[in-house]
Motif scaffolding. Structure first.
Motif, mmCIF file in Angstrom:
data_model
loop_
_atom_site.group_PDB
_atom_site.id
_atom_site.type_symbol
_atom_site.label_atom_id
_atom_site.label_comp_id
_atom_site.label_asym_id
_atom_site.label_seq_id
_atom_site.Cartn_x
_atom_site.Cartn_y
_atom_site.Cartn_z
ATOM 1 N N ASP A 165 38.665 -82.335 39.861
ATOM 2 C CA ASP A 165 38.924 -80.892 39.848
ATOM 3 C C ASP A 165 38.196 -80.189 38.711
ATOM 4 O OD1 ASP A 165 40.374 -81.725 37.666
ATOM 5 O OD2 ASP A 165 42.299 -80.940 38.360
ATOM 6 N N GLY A 166 37.346 -80.937 37.960
ATOM 7 C CA GLY A 166 36.593 -80.294 36.888
ATOM 8 C C GLY A 166 35.126 -80.644 36.842
ATOM 9 N N VAL A 167 34.639 -81.530 37.730
ATOM 10 C CA VAL A 167 33.228 -81.940 37.741
ATOM 11 C C VAL A 167 32.699 -81.780 39.160
ATOM 12 C CG1 VAL A 167 31.597 -83.820 37.372
ATOM 13 C CG2 VAL A 167 33.568 -83.569 35.845
ATOM 14 N N ALA A 168 31.539 -81.115 39.282
ATOM 15 C CA ALA A 168 30.987 -80.846 40.613
ATOM 16 C C ALA A 168 29.489 -81.077 40.616
ATOM 17 C CB ALA A 168 31.289 -79.411 41.037
ATOM 18 N N GLN A 169 28.947 -81.257 41.809
ATOM 19 C CA GLN A 169 27.502 -81.303 41.951
ATOM 20 C C GLN A 169 27.094 -80.436 43.141
ATOM 21 O OE1 GLN A 169 26.511 -85.470 42.475
ATOM 22 N NE2 GLN A 169 26.470 -85.265 44.698
ATOM 23 N N PHE A 170 25.821 -80.005 43.097
ATOM 24 C CA PHE A 170 25.270 -79.120 44.109
ATOM 25 C C PHE A 170 23.948 -79.698 44.582
ATOM 26 C CE2 PHE A 170 27.384 -76.903 40.726
ATOM 27 C CZ PHE A 170 28.182 -75.941 41.317
ATOM 28 N N ASP A 171 23.713 -79.707 45.863
ATOM 29 C CA ASP A 171 22.394 -80.007 46.407
ATOM 30 C C ASP A 171 21.760 -78.683 46.819
ATOM 31 O OD1 ASP A 171 22.552 -82.768 46.082
ATOM 32 O OD2 ASP A 171 23.605 -83.017 47.984
ATOM 33 N N LEU A 172 20.712 -78.271 46.090
ATOM 34 C CA LEU A 172 20.099 -76.964 46.312
ATOM 35 C C LEU A 172 18.676 -77.127 46.838
ATOM 36 C CD1 LEU A 172 21.138 -75.028 43.072
ATOM 37 C CD2 LEU A 172 22.283 -75.061 45.293
ATOM 38 N N SER A 173 18.325 -76.250 47.762
ATOM 39 C CA SER A 173 16.941 -76.129 48.219
ATOM 40 C C SER A 173 16.415 -74.797 47.716
ATOM 41 C CB SER A 173 16.862 -76.185 49.748
ATOM 42 O OG SER A 173 17.278 -77.441 50.228
ATOM 43 N N ILE A 174 15.279 -74.858 46.999
ATOM 44 C CA ILE A 174 14.742 -73.668 46.341
ATOM 45 C C ILE A 174 13.287 -73.513 46.725
ATOM 46 C CG2 ILE A 174 14.219 -72.623 44.099
ATOM 47 C CD1 ILE A 174 16.710 -74.095 43.017
ATOM 48 N N LYS A 175 12.932 -72.315 47.176
ATOM 49 C CA LYS A 175 11.588 -72.040 47.688
ATOM 50 C C LYS A 175 10.840 -71.102 46.750
ATOM 51 C CE LYS A 175 9.297 -69.749 51.583
ATOM 52 N NZ LYS A 175 9.495 -68.957 52.834
ATOM 53 N N SER A 176 9.589 -71.432 46.460
ATOM 54 C CA SER A 176 8.770 -70.564 45.614
ATOM 55 C C SER A 176 8.289 -69.357 46.409
ATOM 56 C CB SER A 176 7.571 -71.322 45.044
ATOM 57 O OG SER A 176 6.687 -71.696 46.086
ATOM 58 N N MET A 177 8.016 -68.259 45.688
ATOM 59 C CA MET A 177 7.565 -67.007 46.298
ATOM 60 C C MET A 177 6.305 -66.534 45.592
ATOM 61 S SD MET A 177 10.243 -66.531 48.300
ATOM 62 C CE MET A 177 10.136 -64.830 48.813
ATOM 63 N N GLN A 178 5.612 -65.617 46.220
ATOM 64 C CA GLN A 178 4.548 -64.943 45.489
ATOM 65 C C GLN A 178 5.149 -64.144 44.342
ATOM 66 O OE1 GLN A 178 2.357 -63.053 48.932
ATOM 67 N NE2 GLN A 178 0.601 -63.765 47.746
ATOM 68 N N ASN A 179 4.406 -63.995 43.278
ATOM 69 C CA ASN A 179 4.961 -63.402 42.069
ATOM 70 C C ASN A 179 5.333 -61.940 42.235
ATOM 71 O OD1 ASN A 179 5.612 -63.776 39.229
ATOM 72 N ND2 ASN A 179 3.955 -62.321 38.833
ATOM 73 N N PHE A 235 22.118 -80.742 41.302
ATOM 74 C CA PHE A 235 22.489 -80.152 40.017
ATOM 75 C C PHE A 235 23.929 -80.554 39.722
ATOM 76 C CE2 PHE A 235 19.065 -77.718 41.663
ATOM 77 C CZ PHE A 235 18.332 -77.272 40.570
ATOM 78 N N LEU A 236 24.199 -80.827 38.469
ATOM 79 C CA LEU A 236 25.508 -81.331 38.066
ATOM 80 C C LEU A 236 26.219 -80.296 37.213
ATOM 81 C CD1 LEU A 236 27.457 -83.768 38.026
ATOM 82 C CD2 LEU A 236 26.319 -84.498 35.910
ATOM 83 N N GLY A 237 27.468 -80.004 37.599
ATOM 84 C CA GLY A 237 28.335 -79.171 36.772
ATOM 85 C C GLY A 237 29.335 -80.063 36.069
ATOM 86 N N LYS A 238 29.134 -80.303 34.769
ATOM 87 C CA LYS A 238 29.990 -81.230 34.041
ATOM 88 C C LYS A 238 31.358 -80.641 33.724
ATOM 89 C CE LYS A 238 26.075 -83.589 31.892
ATOM 90 N NZ LYS A 238 25.409 -83.971 30.622
ATOM 91 N N SER A 239 31.499 -79.344 33.962
ATOM 92 C CA SER A 239 32.781 -78.672 33.746
ATOM 93 C C SER A 239 32.895 -77.544 34.759
ATOM 94 C CB SER A 239 32.864 -78.115 32.326
ATOM 95 O OG SER A 239 31.895 -77.082 32.155
#
Length: 822
Positions: free
Chosen positions: A805-819, A675-679
């Motif tokens: 100092d104003g642009v960042a990125q994130f490597d995220l792992s996201i797991k689905s759950m039962q509703n 994910f990219l944070g442009k600011s």
């Protein structure tokens, strides 16, 4: 009361060893005490005879199978018990180990089911053992030179309180606090509990005055309970209150009854809510006046809890819990205010509302306002002490005359040392290591979650940290004098603490500050900038540390100027960073590219609880079914990795056939994406979600952003959405994960829907019945339709990799759950 044991079979303990008996002996002793104490009324049941009292001292109840003490024996037991109790434990109460299954052990705290119409002289509401302890307490206060204010709260332990005294919600459930065992709340409209409160106040004040104290008393936490710690349903509908409203007004209580303090108040509800408000105000006046009738020189106060009364999200509590005309000065000699819910939640931005309520709404002079700062219930939540300290400094800035910290027990437990002197200037080295921006400057946040997963895949998750641990990690390249200074600092101070600027959070000065200056104007006041905050100011290669003393608008006042002999001035454009306090990780490896250059990877661990909480912490941009929706999109410049899995168990003896078992009945989807944070603002959205979730603990909805379904050209507005193809009807009609969809329109808005039913239309299409209607505008502008599964983060660690100092990125792992997970 029926006991879960036979007290007659318990071994009688001997004399308690010095300084106190073992926990087992204490429990046996407390059970023995519980079996010998009784109430002033006939309907309190004890579980066994006590040998010291003859059978004539008892009488059978209506069923003939339990016995109860008569009133004379009850007073005798209380007197004997006080003598024995004091001999056993001197003047100190024993340490009680909580045992929810044995509520009788709490009977030492007071009489069961007190009779409000009892003779308060011959049958006082507080038992003799308790009064014996308080008499010793009053003497000790005199010895130490302390004043005494008697406080009697509108709360009584739930299993003590007569049912008809309890506030109740729309389903008739009593309002319960979050304590264990829970307390319940008296109905302010009922004179019986009010009379009981009066008699308790009188009994304690009589003893306090006899011991030489001036009569001062607090009416504690008067409110209609808001349903906190349970279901959020306000407790406004007990039988007595509803009947009294009908009698006094000739109207029935308006329906539908209010089920949540957060729902809007309709005009027809207002007369009942304002009547409740007036009853609350009248109840405190009733207690005040009847106590003062016995103690004409007494000083009265009430404890005003602003997070409950001034809940900014609730019209209900504002209406029912703030009887201004009954509480404003000079109704009480002094006013005690507290807001620890806000402090515990790090909402220090709301603390000034507390001061404002006492001074500008209730009109009490500052000289008679007492402020109670936050307390720390659990030792693992140590970071709250920093927030409480900030609240104390805010109270000092607001000229509060009396400031109390909750409480002595926790302060001693956590070894808290505090004085009223201003904070010292930064007195440890400042780590000035410019990062090599050809690599990323990483800010690492880490929560700690305990996850217990059942064989069927259900999870129980518990956050073990309220705030994340924080680290900085980045590479540096130094040469010449900078390399020599760095090597010397490591040799002498690597094991010590440093301050270092956090380069990705800052504001900028808008006016110059001289070397002797204390005041700096900045372009914006960030949430991390608070009273007592350590900051680093930097201009070019020059930097220095400061402590924030005062804040007014965008103007900051520091506690000190430059050190003596330091003539550096700070021009317009000076950058202000938060100063992180911590240490370098050891060991630390460096690489020598030449004899004059040093290259290294720096890892700086921020000391836990050293940072202040954010003022005005950001809230979720979008929610669905009361759950946050993660609205940031993956960066498709890098591919998404998606893993699907069904948990399985295999029995394999190493030869012959194998057998597979699938204990879970749902699939799991694990997505790894960038994910990219442009600011900075974009990056802070991701960080804020991670902090609200407390790492893996919380859940959120997130669109898959894949073309999981195709809206049919024949789809029409309404709750029935037609999709091309039958794969959803064929495979996922009863799936417990994929029960929500998102339609993302061309303006990047996310429209969320729950699936109520799935059906097949002929053999070519699927029909989804949705919770709400899809409008024609959404259909016309739909860019993509996809699943909206409930998710959680798959890791407690978040790395914010700043390219600048104003642009960042994130490597995220996201797991689905039962509703239906929480």
């Amino acid at each position: 009361m029926k006991y879960p044991f036979d007290p007659a079979t318990l071994v009688t303990p001997g004399a308690a060893p010095d300084p106190e008996s073992s926990s087992v002996q204490q429990r046996i002793r407390m059970r023995e005490i519980a079996a010998t104490i009784a109430s002033d009324t006939a309907d309190v049941i004890v579980g066994a005879h006590v040998a010291d009292y003859p059978i004539t001292a008892y009488f059978l109840d209506a069923n003939g199978d339990f016995t109860a003490f008569n009133a004379d024996t009850n007073r005798l037991i209380g007197s004997d018990l006080a003598v024995g109790y004091e001999a056993e434990v001197l003047t100190l109460p024993p340490t009680l180990m909580l045992d929810i299954d044995n509520p009788d052990r709490y009977t030492i705290l007071g009489e069961l089911y007190p009779a409000a119409d009892a003779d308060a002289v011959t049958s006082p509401p507080v038992n003799a053992a308790t009064m014996a302890w308080f008499n010793a307490f009053f003497a000790k206060l005199n010895e130490l030179g302390y004043d005494y204010i008697n406080s009697v709260s509108y709360e009584i332990i739930d299993f003590y309180m007569p049912p008809e005294w309890k506030q109740r919600d729309y389903l008739g459930r009593p309002g319960l606090s979050g304590w264990v065992p829970p307390s319940s709340f008296i109905t302010p409209s009922n004179p019986e509990p009010l009379n009981y409160m009066v008699e308790v106040q009188r009994q304690f004040l009589t003893a306090a005055v006899a011991a030489g104290h001036s009569p001062r008393f607090q009416i504690g936490e008067p409110w209609w309970w808001d349903g906190a710690y349970s279901n959020g349903a306000p407790c406004l509908y007990d039988d007595f209150t509803r009947a009294l409203y009908a009698t006094e007004t000739g109207h029935t209580v308006p329906t539908p009854w209010i089920e949540s303090i957060y729902q809007p108040v309709s005009p027809d509800q207002v007369p009942y809510l304002t009547w409740l408000r007036d009853k609350l105000g009248a109840s405190t006046s009733y207690i005040r006046d009847h106590v003062k009738a016995a103690f004409p020189t007494a000083e009265a106060t009430l404890l005003f809890f602003t997070p409950q009364v001034l809940n900014l999200s609730s019209e209900v509590t504002n209406l029912v819990n703030f009887p201004i005309n009954d509480w404003k000065y000079p109704a009480y000699e002094f006013m005690q205010i507290e807001d620890y819910d806000w402090i515990i939640a790090s909402r220090l931005d709301l603390v000034p509302l507390t001061f404002d309520a006492a001074r500008n709404i209730l009109l009490y002079p500052q000289s008679v306002v007492h402020y109670f700062a936050g307390f720390v219930l659990n030792a693992q939540d140590y970071e709250i002490w920093k927030w409480a300290e900030t609240a104390i400094r805010m109270a000092q800035e607001a000229d509060m005359a009396y400031i109390y910290v909750w409480s002595y027990t926790q302060a001693i437990r956590d070894s808290i040392l505090y004085d009223d002197l201003p904070p010292e200037p930064l007195n440890v080295p400042i780590l000035n290591l410019p990062p090599n921006w050809s690599d990323t400057y990483n800010v690492i946040l880490e929560f700690k979650t305990e996850i217990i997963t059942s064989r069927s895949g259900k999870e129980q998750r518990r956050a073990l940290r309220r705030t994340p641990r924080k680290s900085l990690e980045y590479s540096i390249v130094l040469n010449g004098a900078a390399a020599r200074q760095f090597n010397a600092a490591l040799s002498a101070w690597q094991a010590g603490n440093f301050f270092t600027p956090e380069l990705t959070r800052s504001c900028t000065s808008t006016a110059a500050m001289a070397d002797t200056g204390l005041v700096m104007s900045v372009d914006a006041l960030p949430g991390w900038m608070q009273l007592g905050t350590a900051i680093i100011i930097k201009s070019g290669d020059e930097l220095d540390g400061r402590i924030v003393d005062q804040i007014a608008g965008n103007v900051i006042t520091f506690t000190t100027a430059n050190a003596a002999g330091d003539t550096r001035a700070w021009p317009v454009g000076t950058v202000v960073y938060p100063a992180l306090f911590g240490r370098l990780v050891s060991p630390m490896s460096t690489r020598r590219q030449t004899s004059n250059a040093t290259e290294a990877t720096v890892r700086f661990d921020v000391a836990p609880a050293s940072e202040p909480p954010l003022l005005n912490p950001p809230v979720a941009e979008q929610t669905f079914n009361g759950v946050e929706v993660l609205t940031v999109r993956p960066n498709w410049a890098k591919p998404l990795d998606v893993e699907r899995r069904f948990d399985s168990e295999t029995i394999d003896y190493g030869w012959g056939k194998t057998q597979n078992f699938f204990p879970t009945d749902f699939s799991q989807r694990l997505m790894k994406a960038t994910f990219l944070g442009k600011s900075r603002a974009d990056a802070e959205k991701v960080v804020a979600t991670f902090i609200r979730m407390k790492g893996q603990r919380g859940v959120f909805y997130m669109p898959t952003y894949e073309r999981d379904m195709e809206i049919s050209p024949l789809a029409a507005p309404g709750v029935n959405l037609r999709l091309s193809g039958t794969e959803i009807a064929d495979w996922l009609s009863d799936d417990t994960v994929y029960r929500n969809i998102a339609i993302i329109t061309r303006d990047k808005q996310i429209h969320c829907y729950s699936i109520a039913a799935v059906a097949k239309i002929t053999t070519i299409d699927t029909l989804l019945t949705l919770s709400t209607a899809v409008t024609s505008d959404i259909l016309a502008n739909a860019a993509i339709a996809c699943w909206l599964p409930l998710c959680r983060f798959a890791s407690d660690e978040l790395t914010i990799a700043w390219a600048t100092d104003g642009v960042a990125q994130f490597d995220l792992s996201i797991k689905s759950m039962q509703n239906n997970e929480t």
